[in-house]
Scaffold this active site. Structure first.
Site, mmCIF file in Angstrom:
data_model
loop_
_atom_site.group_PDB
_atom_site.id
_atom_site.type_symbol
_atom_site.label_atom_id
_atom_site.label_comp_id
_atom_site.label_asym_id
_atom_site.label_seq_id
_atom_site.Cartn_x
_atom_site.Cartn_y
_atom_site.Cartn_z
ATOM 1 N N ASP A 356 37.741 41.142 33.187
ATOM 2 C CA ASP A 356 36.728 40.325 33.845
ATOM 3 C C ASP A 356 35.918 41.180 34.815
ATOM 4 O O ASP A 356 36.345 42.265 35.225
ATOM 5 C CB ASP A 356 37.393 39.174 34.609
ATOM 6 C CG ASP A 356 38.012 38.150 33.671
ATOM 7 O OD1 ASP A 356 37.562 38.084 32.508
ATOM 8 O OD2 ASP A 356 38.942 37.438 34.105
ATOM 9 N N TYR A 426 49.177 46.021 34.528
ATOM 10 C CA TYR A 426 48.304 45.455 35.550
ATOM 11 C C TYR A 426 48.994 45.517 36.915
ATOM 12 O O TYR A 426 50.236 45.570 37.005
ATOM 13 C CB TYR A 426 47.985 43.980 35.242
ATOM 14 C CG TYR A 426 47.302 43.752 33.917
ATOM 15 C CD1 TYR A 426 45.917 43.615 33.836
ATOM 16 C CD2 TYR A 426 48.044 43.658 32.737
ATOM 17 C CE1 TYR A 426 45.292 43.396 32.622
ATOM 18 C CE2 TYR A 426 47.428 43.439 31.517
ATOM 19 C CZ TYR A 426 46.048 43.310 31.461
ATOM 20 O OH TYR A 426 45.436 43.097 30.257
ATOM 21 N N TYR A 499 45.983 36.731 28.716
ATOM 22 C CA TYR A 499 45.148 36.299 29.837
ATOM 23 C C TYR A 499 46.012 36.300 31.101
ATOM 24 O O TYR A 499 46.848 35.399 31.293
ATOM 25 C CB TYR A 499 44.565 34.901 29.577
ATOM 26 C CG TYR A 499 43.527 34.871 28.475
ATOM 27 C CD1 TYR A 499 42.221 35.292 28.724
ATOM 28 C CD2 TYR A 499 43.843 34.412 27.203
ATOM 29 C CE1 TYR A 499 41.253 35.256 27.733
ATOM 30 C CE2 TYR A 499 42.887 34.376 26.192
ATOM 31 C CZ TYR A 499 41.589 34.801 26.460
ATOM 32 O OH TYR A 499 40.641 34.770 25.482
#
Length: 539
Positions: A356, A426, A499
Site C-alpha cells: 500500500d 513484515y 493482506y
C-alpha cells in the site's frame, strides 16, 4: 568479372533441376519471369541469388553455352547485349515477383528502378540495403544483430499458380516436367533473404541472426492487387450466374479486402476457371512494389529490487477524479528513467506483489521488472548503472534500486512465481484495546504455519474479485515498545499475497483467524513496513 562469371557458370551447371534451354528462354523472354524466380521455382540452392551477374542477359548466354546453343558468343559479350529489346526503357518487372527479386521498389517518393546491366544490378541491391540501413539509422536504433521479416503481396501467389499452369499446359508431356514435382522450391521471401543478407550486414555493420532486433520489409503493389481482386470478383460473379448458386465467400469492391479472403477465393477456383481470368503471358507491370521498412525490437527486460522510503508514494500511478493521490509512484520513478535511457516506445512495470502507499518497502527490497517495448538502444552495463544512479541520487530520494541489470524472458516467469509462491516478511507497529501480556507474547510467538481465510478486503472490493483466499502465517515475533503498554512491534513472515492489515483487525470478520481473534481484543496496525521479499534470481 571473369571469376564471377566462372562461379555463375559453375552454379548453373550444377543446377540439374533447371529445365531445357528453350524452356528457360521462353520463361525469360516470352513470359517475363526474372532469373531469380526461374532459379527458385526450379529449386536452385546456394549463394547464387546474391550474385550481381544473375541477370537475364548473363544467364541466357551461359545457359546457352552449356546446352550447345550460341556457341559463338561469350558471357562477356552477352553482358553488353540487349536481349530484352526496350525493356529497360519501359521498366517492366517480373511477372511473378513484381520486381522484388530484381531489387526494384519505391520508397518515400523515390524510385529504385530496373536496369539490366550487371553494374546496375549491383546498384539495385546496394540501394535496397542502403534504404534499410538508413531507415534503421534515422529512427535511432542500435543494432548489433538483426533478423529480417518479409511480407509480400498476395498476388505473387496467384502469379506462381499461373506460372505452373502455363508450364503444365505447354510442357506437361515432357520428361523434365514430370520430374520437377520432387524439387523443393524456394519462396520469394527466402530468395530475397539469400540475395540481400550479405549486403545488409555490410551496410549495417551488424550480424544477421535470430535475436531481439528485427527488420520488417513490407512490399505492396496496389495496382496489381486491385487487378487481381477485380478479375476474381468477375469470375465468381460469372460462376454464380452460370450455376445459380452461392459460393462460400466473395470479394467485394473494396481496397481493404484481406489477403486471407483472396487466398480463400483462389483455393475455391479450379485451374481451368483460374486460367480463364488470370493466365500467362499477360501485360507486365510497369511499376514496382512499394516498400515499407519498419525496424523493431522485441521486449527488453531490466529488473532488480526496489526500496520505498516514503509513505506518500504509491507503487503505481494513482489518479482519482483527475487528481493524483500521493507525491509520486515507484513505477513512474523507475520506468521513466529506464524509458529515457533506452528510448523505448512504452513500458510495463511488473513486481513480485505490491505494498500500500502508506507502507514502506525496506530490507532486501521488492523484486521488479521493467518491460520495455521496442527499445532503440540496448542497455549496456554502463547505461544500467546510469539508470540506477539517476534513481538513487535524485533530490527526493523516495525510491532506491539495487541489483539492477538486464534480464531475459525467463525473468517474467520468475516474477509470476514470486507473486504467489514466495514468502515475505513484515514489521508492524500494532495497537490493541488492552495492555499486552506475557501470555499474548507467548501465544503469538508459538504460532507456526497458521492457515487463515481471507475474503477480498472491503477496501479493495471495487477493483478485486470477491474471492476467499487461503494464506499461511509462517511465524510471528513480538517486541515490546513500552512495558505494560498497548503498543508493540510485530515481526511476521507470511505467504505472498497475504493482506497484513486485515490479518490484524479482521476486516469485520472477513479475515479469520486474525490478531484480534487470537488475542480476544481489538487490534489495529499503526504503521507497516515490508522488510524482506524472499525470492531468488533478483539479488
Amino acid at each position: 568479372m571473369e571469376g564471377e562469371i566462372e562461379e555463375l557458370r559453375l552454379a548453373i551447371s550444377k543446377a540439374g533441376s533447371l529445365p531445357p534451354f528453350d524452356v528457360v528462354q521462353d520463361l525469360l523472354l516470352s513470359i517475363g519471369v526474372c532469373v531469380r524466380c526461374v532459379f527458385r521455382l526450379f529449386g536452385v540452392q546456394g549463394d547464387v541469388y546474391s550474385s550481381s551477374l544473375l541477370t537475364e542477359t548473363t544467364v541466357y548466354g551461359i545457359f546457352g553455352e552449356l546446352h550447345g546453343n550460341r556457341s559463338d558468343s561469350t558471357p562477356k559479350i552477352l553482358l553488353t547485349q540487349d536481349l530484352t529489346g526496350d525493356k529497360e526503357k519501359k521498366k517492366v518487372y517480373c511477372n511473378i515477383c513484381l520486381g522484388i527479386l530484381q531489387f526494384c521498389f519505391t520508397n518515400d517518393g523515390n524510385d529504385y528502378n530496373l536496369d539490366t546491366s550487371s553494374k546496375q544490378q549491383t546498384t539495385c541491391l546496394d540501394n535496397l540495403a542502403e534504404v534499410v540501413a538508413n531507415t534503421v539509422k534515422a529512427e535511432g536504433y542500435q543494432f548489433h544483430d538483426f533478423s529480417v521479416e518479409i511480407s509480400i503481396p498476395i498476388i505473387t501467389m496467384a502469379n506462381e499458380r499461373a506460372f505452373w499452369i502455363y508450364l503444365k499446359n505447354k510442357y506437361g508431356s515432357q520428361d523434365w516436367f514430370k520430374e520437377m514435382f520432387h524439387i523443393e522450391q524456394i519462396s520469394i521471401k527466402d530468395a530475397l533473404k539469400l540475395s540481400v543478407i550479405s549486403s545488409l550486414q555490410s551496410h549495417m555493420n551488424a550480424k544477421h541472426c535470430f535475436g531481439s532486433s528485427r527488420i520488417r520489409l513490407t512490399y505492396v503493389h496496389l495496382d496489381a492487387s486491385s487487378k487481381l481482386q477485380n478479375l476474381l470478383a468477375k469470375e465468381l460473379a460469372s460462376k454464380k450466374r452460370k450455376n445459380d448458386s452461392s459460393h462460400d465467400c466473395s470479394i467485394e469492391d473494396s481496397e481493404c479486402v484481406s489477403d486471407a479472403s483472396i487466398r480463400k477465393v483462389l483455393d475455391l477456383l479450379e485451374d481451368s476457371d483460374f486460367s480463364e481470368c488470370f493466365a500467362l503471358p499477360r501485360e507486365r507491370e510497369s511499376k514496382p512494389c512499394h516498400l515499407t521498412v519498419v525496424p523493431c525490437r522485441m521486449a527488453t527486460f531490466i529488473g532488480g529490487r526496489y526500496l520505498k522510503y516514503s509513505r506518500r508514494v504509491s507503487q503505481s500511478r494513482w489518479i482519482i477524479d483527475d487528481e493524483r493521490i500521493g507525491d509520486a509512484s515507484v513505477e513512474e520513478i523507475i520506468c521513466n528513467s529506464v524509458l529515457q535511457k533506452c528510448r523505448g516506445d512504452t513500458y510495463k512495470f511488473h513486481s513480485a506483489g505490491r505494498e500500500d502507499m502508506d507502507v514502506r518497502m525496506l530490507g532486501s527490497g521488492r523484486p521488479f521488472l521493467v518491460e520495455i517495448s521496442n527499445a532503440k538502444i540496448l542497455p549496456s552495463s554502463a547505461i544500467v548503472k546510469d539508470i540506477a544512479n539517476t534513481i538513487n541520487y535524485s533530490k527526493d530520494k523516495f525510491v532506491f534500486v539495487k541489483s539492477l541489470r538486464v534480464l531475459g524472458n525467463e525473468a517474467w516467469e520468475m516474477m509470476r512465481e514470486g507473486e504467489s509462491e514466495k514468502q515475505k516478511q513484515y514489521a508492524a507497529v500494532l495497537w490493541i484495546s488492552r495492555p499486552l501480556t506475557e501470555r499474548d507474547i507467548e501465544k503469538l510467538s508459538k504460532t507456526k504455519d497458521l492457515e487463515i481465510s481471507q475474503k477480498t478486503p472491503i477496501r479493495v472490493l471495487h477493483r478485486r474479485s470477491p474471492l476467499v483466499r487461503k494464506r499461511i502465517i509462517h511465524w510471528m515475533k513480538v517486541e515490546k515498545i513500552v512495558e505494560n503498554g498497548q503498543y508493540f512491534l510485530l515481526h511476521l513472515c507470511t505467504q505472498a499475497g497475504t493482506y497484513i492489515k486485515e490479518f490484524a483487525h479482521g476486516d469485520l470478520g472477513r479475515t479469520y483467524p486474525c490478531i484480534g481473534s487470537l488475542l480476544e481484543c481489538r487490534a489495529e496496525i499503526i504503521q507497516l513496513d515490508v522488510t524482506d521479499v524472499i525470492m531468488e534470481g533478483f539479488d
